[in-house]
Scaffold this motif. Structure first.
Motif, PDB file in Angstrom:
ATOM      1  N   GLU A  33      -2.249  -6.750 -25.613  1.00  0.00           N
ATOM      2  CA  GLU A  33      -0.794  -6.763 -25.731  1.00  0.00           C
ATOM      3  C   GLU A  33      -0.063  -6.464 -24.433  1.00  0.00           C
ATOM      4  O   GLU A  33       1.123  -6.780 -24.298  1.00  0.00           O
ATOM      5  N   VAL A  34      -0.731  -5.848 -23.461  1.00  0.00           N
ATOM      6  CA  VAL A  34      -0.037  -5.343 -22.273  1.00  0.00           C
ATOM      7  C   VAL A  34      -0.455  -6.124 -21.023  1.00  0.00           C
ATOM      8  O   VAL A  34      -1.624  -6.467 -20.865  1.00  0.00           O
ATOM      9  N   GLY A  35       0.513  -6.360 -20.148  1.00  0.00           N
ATOM     10  CA  GLY A  35       0.221  -7.039 -18.882  1.00  0.00           C
ATOM     11  C   GLY A  35      -0.255  -6.072 -17.827  1.00  0.00           C
ATOM     12  O   GLY A  35       0.469  -5.772 -16.864  1.00  0.00           O
ATOM     13  N   GLU A  36      -1.451  -5.592 -17.993  1.00  0.00           N
ATOM     14  CA  GLU A  36      -2.033  -4.573 -17.110  1.00  0.00           C
ATOM     15  C   GLU A  36      -3.318  -5.125 -16.504  1.00  0.00           C
ATOM     16  O   GLU A  36      -4.323  -5.274 -17.199  1.00  0.00           O
ATOM     17  N   PRO A  37      -3.333  -5.467 -15.211  1.00  0.00           N
ATOM     18  CA  PRO A  37      -4.562  -5.994 -14.612  1.00  0.00           C
ATOM     19  C   PRO A  37      -5.742  -5.059 -14.845  1.00  0.00           C
ATOM     20  O   PRO A  37      -5.617  -3.838 -14.696  1.00  0.00           O
ATOM     21  N   ASN A  38      -6.887  -5.634 -15.207  1.00  0.00           N
ATOM     22  CA  ASN A  38      -8.068  -4.815 -15.506  1.00  0.00           C
ATOM     23  C   ASN A  38      -8.916  -4.612 -14.254  1.00  0.00           C
ATOM     24  O   ASN A  38     -10.141  -4.564 -14.320  1.00  0.00           O
ATOM     25  N   ALA A  39      -8.274  -4.489 -13.118  1.00  0.00           N
ATOM     26  CA  ALA A  39      -8.965  -4.243 -11.851  1.00  0.00           C
ATOM     27  C   ALA A  39      -8.311  -3.053 -11.176  1.00  0.00           C
ATOM     28  O   ALA A  39      -7.140  -2.740 -11.425  1.00  0.00           O
ATOM     29  N   ASP A  40      -9.066  -2.381 -10.340  1.00  0.00           N
ATOM     30  CA  ASP A  40      -8.509  -1.274  -9.571  1.00  0.00           C
ATOM     31  C   ASP A  40      -7.768  -1.813  -8.350  1.00  0.00           C
ATOM     32  O   ASP A  40      -8.062  -2.907  -7.846  1.00  0.00           O
ATOM     33  N   THR A  41      -6.824  -1.029  -7.871  1.00  0.00           N
ATOM     34  CA  THR A  41      -6.131  -1.363  -6.629  1.00  0.00           C
ATOM     35  C   THR A  41      -7.167  -1.528  -5.506  1.00  0.00           C
ATOM     36  O   THR A  41      -8.113  -0.734  -5.415  1.00  0.00           O
ATOM     37  N   PRO A  42      -7.034  -2.561  -4.641  1.00  0.00           N
ATOM     38  CA  PRO A  42      -8.006  -2.765  -3.568  1.00  0.00           C
ATOM     39  C   PRO A  42      -8.236  -1.500  -2.738  1.00  0.00           C
ATOM     40  O   PRO A  42      -7.312  -0.713  -2.507  1.00  0.00           O
ATOM     41  N   GLU A  43      -9.464  -1.337  -2.307  1.00  0.00           N
ATOM     42  CA  GLU A  43      -9.887  -0.123  -1.613  1.00  0.00           C
ATOM     43  C   GLU A  43      -9.055   0.141  -0.359  1.00  0.00           C
ATOM     44  O   GLU A  43      -8.673   1.290  -0.082  1.00  0.00           O
ATOM     45  N   HIS A  44      -8.758  -0.889   0.418  1.00  0.00           N
ATOM     46  CA  HIS A  44      -8.015  -0.655   1.666  1.00  0.00           C
ATOM     47  C   HIS A  44      -6.594  -0.176   1.384  1.00  0.00           C
ATOM     48  O   HIS A  44      -6.002   0.546   2.189  1.00  0.00           O
ATOM     49  N   VAL A  45      -6.044  -0.545   0.237  1.00  0.00           N
ATOM     50  CA  VAL A  45      -4.715  -0.068  -0.153  1.00  0.00           C
ATOM     51  C   VAL A  45      -4.791   1.401  -0.562  1.00  0.00           C
ATOM     52  O   VAL A  45      -3.930   2.218  -0.189  1.00  0.00           O
ATOM     53  N   GLN A  46      -5.818   1.764  -1.305  1.00  0.00           N
ATOM     54  CA  GLN A  46      -6.015   3.166  -1.673  1.00  0.00           C
ATOM     55  C   GLN A  46      -6.166   4.037  -0.428  1.00  0.00           C
ATOM     56  O   GLN A  46      -5.579   5.126  -0.337  1.00  0.00           O
ATOM     57  N   GLN A  47      -6.965   3.570   0.529  1.00  0.00           N
ATOM     58  CA  GLN A  47      -7.197   4.345   1.748  1.00  0.00           C
ATOM     59  C   GLN A  47      -5.918   4.505   2.564  1.00  0.00           C
ATOM     60  O   GLN A  47      -5.693   5.559   3.180  1.00  0.00           O
ATOM     61  N   ALA A  48      -5.074   3.471   2.545  1.00  0.00           N
ATOM     62  CA  ALA A  48      -3.803   3.562   3.272  1.00  0.00           C
ATOM     63  C   ALA A  48      -2.924   4.651   2.679  1.00  0.00           C
ATOM     64  O   ALA A  48      -2.215   5.367   3.401  1.00  0.00           O
ATOM     65  N   ALA A  49      -2.967   4.794   1.356  1.00  0.00           N
ATOM     66  CA  ALA A  49      -2.175   5.831   0.698  1.00  0.00           C
ATOM     67  C   ALA A  49      -2.690   7.215   1.069  1.00  0.00           C
ATOM     68  O   ALA A  49      -1.903   8.146   1.322  1.00  0.00           O
ATOM     69  N   ILE A  50      -4.010   7.363   1.088  1.00  0.00           N
ATOM     70  CA  ILE A  50      -4.608   8.655   1.464  1.00  0.00           C
ATOM     71  C   ILE A  50      -4.220   9.022   2.893  1.00  0.00           C
ATOM     72  O   ILE A  50      -3.834  10.164   3.186  1.00  0.00           O
ATOM     73  N   GLU A  51      -4.287   8.042   3.791  1.00  0.00           N
ATOM     74  CA  GLU A  51      -3.927   8.284   5.180  1.00  0.00           C
ATOM     75  C   GLU A  51      -2.436   8.615   5.307  1.00  0.00           C
ATOM     76  O   GLU A  51      -2.039   9.454   6.132  1.00  0.00           O
ATOM     77  N   ALA A  52      -1.615   7.958   4.473  1.00  0.00           N
ATOM     78  CA  ALA A  52      -0.176   8.234   4.513  1.00  0.00           C
ATOM     79  C   ALA A  52       0.114   9.678   4.134  1.00  0.00           C
ATOM     80  O   ALA A  52       0.949  10.349   4.757  1.00  0.00           O
ATOM     81  N   ILE A  53      -0.587  10.179   3.118  1.00  0.00           N
ATOM     82  CA  ILE A  53      -0.408  11.578   2.709  1.00  0.00           C
ATOM     83  C   ILE A  53      -0.800  12.516   3.844  1.00  0.00           C
ATOM     84  O   ILE A  53      -0.072  13.466   4.176  1.00  0.00           O
ATOM     85  N   ARG A  54      -1.939  12.228   4.443  1.00  0.00           N
ATOM     86  CA  ARG A  54      -2.430  13.092   5.532  1.00  0.00           C
ATOM     87  C   ARG A  54      -1.533  13.024   6.760  1.00  0.00           C
ATOM     88  O   ARG A  54      -1.471  13.970   7.550  1.00  0.00           O
ATOM     89  N   SER A  55      -0.823  11.905   6.914  1.00  0.00           N
ATOM     90  CA  SER A  55       0.055  11.733   8.082  1.00  0.00           C
ATOM     91  C   SER A  55       1.474  12.208   7.815  1.00  0.00           C
ATOM     92  O   SER A  55       2.355  12.041   8.674  1.00  0.00           O
ATOM     93  N   GLY A  56       1.719  12.772   6.634  1.00  0.00           N
ATOM     94  CA  GLY A  56       3.015  13.367   6.354  1.00  0.00           C
ATOM     95  C   GLY A  56       4.053  12.444   5.752  1.00  0.00           C
ATOM     96  O   GLY A  56       5.250  12.788   5.714  1.00  0.00           O
TER      97      GLY A  56
END
Length: 385
Positions: A33-56
Motif C-alpha cells: 500500500e505504501v510508496g516506500e522503496p525497499n532498498a537502503d539509502t546508498p552507502e556513500h550518501v550515508q557516509q556523507a551524513a556521518i561526515e557532516a555530523i562530525r564536521s559540525g
C-alpha cells in the motif's frame, strides 16, 4: 473548550494511511500500500551524513537551504534536462510535500480554485483544503492512458482558478505526460493566466520513453517544478525535496518555510548533496528492478484475466476490481482480513478509481509476487458470475 479549526477538521483522511494503520494490527501482512522503496539509502550518501555530523553541520541553514546544495541542484538540472536555473530559484524543503504545500500557500488565497488530478495523490486535496482554497478535480481517463482532457479543463477553469497541479511520472497511474501534452497544458495555463505546479518526484524512475520537464517548455515563468530525493535515492526518512520556481515566486516560498519548518535538516541536506553529486548508478539500477517487477506482475494479472494498468514510470500499478462489485475501501479492508495483503483503495485517489486498488512495486520480489497471487485469488473468489 472552543472548537478546533473547522477547515482543517473537515480534511479527508488518506486512505493509504488508514490501510497502513489497520494492517499494522495484524500479523504477517504483505504491504503493497505504501510508496516506500525497499532498498537502503546508498552507502556513500550515508557516509556523507556521518561526515557532516562530525564536521559540525548540525545547525540551522538559510530557509532556502545550503548554497552548495542549491548549486549542485542547478548543475543536476543542467546535466539532466539542459535547464539553466539560478540558485535563487531553488528552495530546499523538508521533503517534496513541503515544497508543494509552500508553493500552494505562495500562490492561492482562501476561495481561490486549484485544479488537481483525478486520480491523484490524496495529499494534493488535503493541502488545498487546509489553506481554505478550493480543489477542482480534472479527470485522467484510463481510455486515454491517464492523460488530461484539454476540453474538460476548459470547462472547469473559472475566474477563481489560480493554479493547476500536474504529476508525471504519476502516482497512482504510472502515466508519463508526453511533451505535446505538456505544451498543451502550458498553453492552457497561458490562456487563463494560471500557475503550474509540476510534481516530478518520480522523475528518475522511468521505464519507457523519457521524462519531459515542463520547466524546459516554460517561456512565461508559470511553472514551479518540485523534485525530491525520497524515491530516486531511497531517502524517504531523510526528508529532503526542493522547488524550482520563477525568481518572482521562489523568495515567497522560502519565506513561508520560516513559520512552517524554518529549514530542511542540515545533515539531510549534506546527504542530498552527496546523492545528487555522486554516482547515479543506484537510480538506474532501481528503475531496472521496478521495471522487471512491473513485467512480472503484469504477467500474473494477465494470466488471471484481471485488468491491470502497466505504468510507464514511478512504481505503482492500478488494478481493476469492478468485477467484484466492491468499492475500493471495502475491497482493501476485506483483502487484509482474508488474504493478509494491504493495498491502497482507489477512492483515496479520486472518484474515477473508485473500483480500483493501487499496489506498490517497491516491495521485495518474493513478497510482491506472493501478494499479487493472493490478490488474484481474492478477486476470483469475489467476482460475480
Amino acid at each position: 473548550m472552543k472548537s478546533l479549526a473547522q477547515a482543517r477538521s473537515k480534511l479527508p483522511r488518506s486512505g493509504i494511511r488508514e490501510i497502513m494503520e489497520h494492517s499494522a494490527k495484524l500479523p504477517d501482512v504483505i504491504h503493497l500500500e505504501v510508496g516506500e522503496p525497499n532498498a537502503d539509502t546508498p552507502e556513500h550518501v550515508q557516509q556523507a551524513a556521518i561526515e557532516a555530523i562530525r564536521s559540525g553541520y548540525t545547525h540551522y541553514t538559510a530557509n532556502a537551504g545550503f548554497p552548495s546544495l542549491r548549486d549542485a541542484i542547478c548543475s543536476h538540472l543542467k546535466r539532466q534536462y539542459l535547464l539553466t536555473a539560478h540558485p535563487d530559484q531553488i528552495v530546499v524543503t523538508p521533503g517534496a510535500v513541503t515544497a508543494i504545500a509552500a508553493s500552494l500557500l505562495a500562490l492561492a488565497d482562501a476561495g481561490d480554485e486549484v485544479l488537481i488530478p483525478d486520480p491523484g495523490w490524496p495529499n494534493y486535496e488535503q493541502m488545498v483544503l487546509s489553506q481554505e482554497s478550493t480543489p477542482v478535480r480534472y479527470t485522467l481517463h484510463k481510455e486515454t492512458g491517464f492523460l488530461p482532457d484539454m476540453a474538460e479543463l476548459e470547462r472547469l477553469v473559472t475566474a477563481k482558478t489560480k493554479a493547476i497541479i500536474i504529476n508525471s511520472p504519476a502516482n497512482p497511474t504510472g502515466a508519463m505526460f508526453p511533451e505535446q501534452t505538456l505544451k498543451e497544458l502550458l498553453a492552457f495555463a497561458g490562456r487563463h493566466d494560471l500557475y503550474v505546479i509540476s510534481d516530478e518526484v518520480y522523475d528518475g524512475i522511468v521505464f519507457e520513453g523519457k521524462h519531459c520537464c515542463p520547466l524546459s517548455l516554460d517561456q512565461e515563468g508559470r511553472v514551479i517544478s518540485v523534485f525530491g530525493f525520497s524515491k530516486n535515492y531511497a531517502m524517504t526518512g531523510w526528508r529532503v525535496g526542493y522547488a524550482v520556481a520563477p525568481l518572482a515566486v521562489a523568495p515567497m516560498i522560502a519565506k513561508l518555510l520560516e513559520p512552517m519548518v524554518s529549514c530542511a535538516s542540515s545533515v539531510s541536506q549534506k546527504a542530498a548533496e552527496a546523492a545528487i553529486n555522486g554516482p547515479q548508478d543506484f537510480v538506474k539500477e532501481m528503475s531496472e528492478v521496478y521495471k522487471r517487477r512491473r513485467d512480472q506482475v503484469c504477467e500474473l494479472f494477465q494470466n488471471a484475466g484481471i485488468q491491470a494498468y502497466s505504468p510507464a514510470g514511478a512504481f505503482y500499478m492500478l488494478v481493476d476490481i469492478a468485477g467484484t462489485g466492491m468499492a475500493g475501501r471495502e475491497f482493501a479492508l476485506a483483502l487484509i482480513e482474508e488474504e493478509r495483503v494491504a493495498a491502497a483503495p482507489g477512492a483515496t485517489f479520486g472518484a474515477s478509481t473508485e473500483q480500483m486498488i493501487r499496489i506498490s512495486l517497491a516491495t521485495e520480489d518474493s513478497l510482491l509476487l506472493e501478494g499479487v497471487k493472493r490478490i488474484c485469488r481474492f478477486i476470483a473468489g469475489k467476482t460475480k458470475g
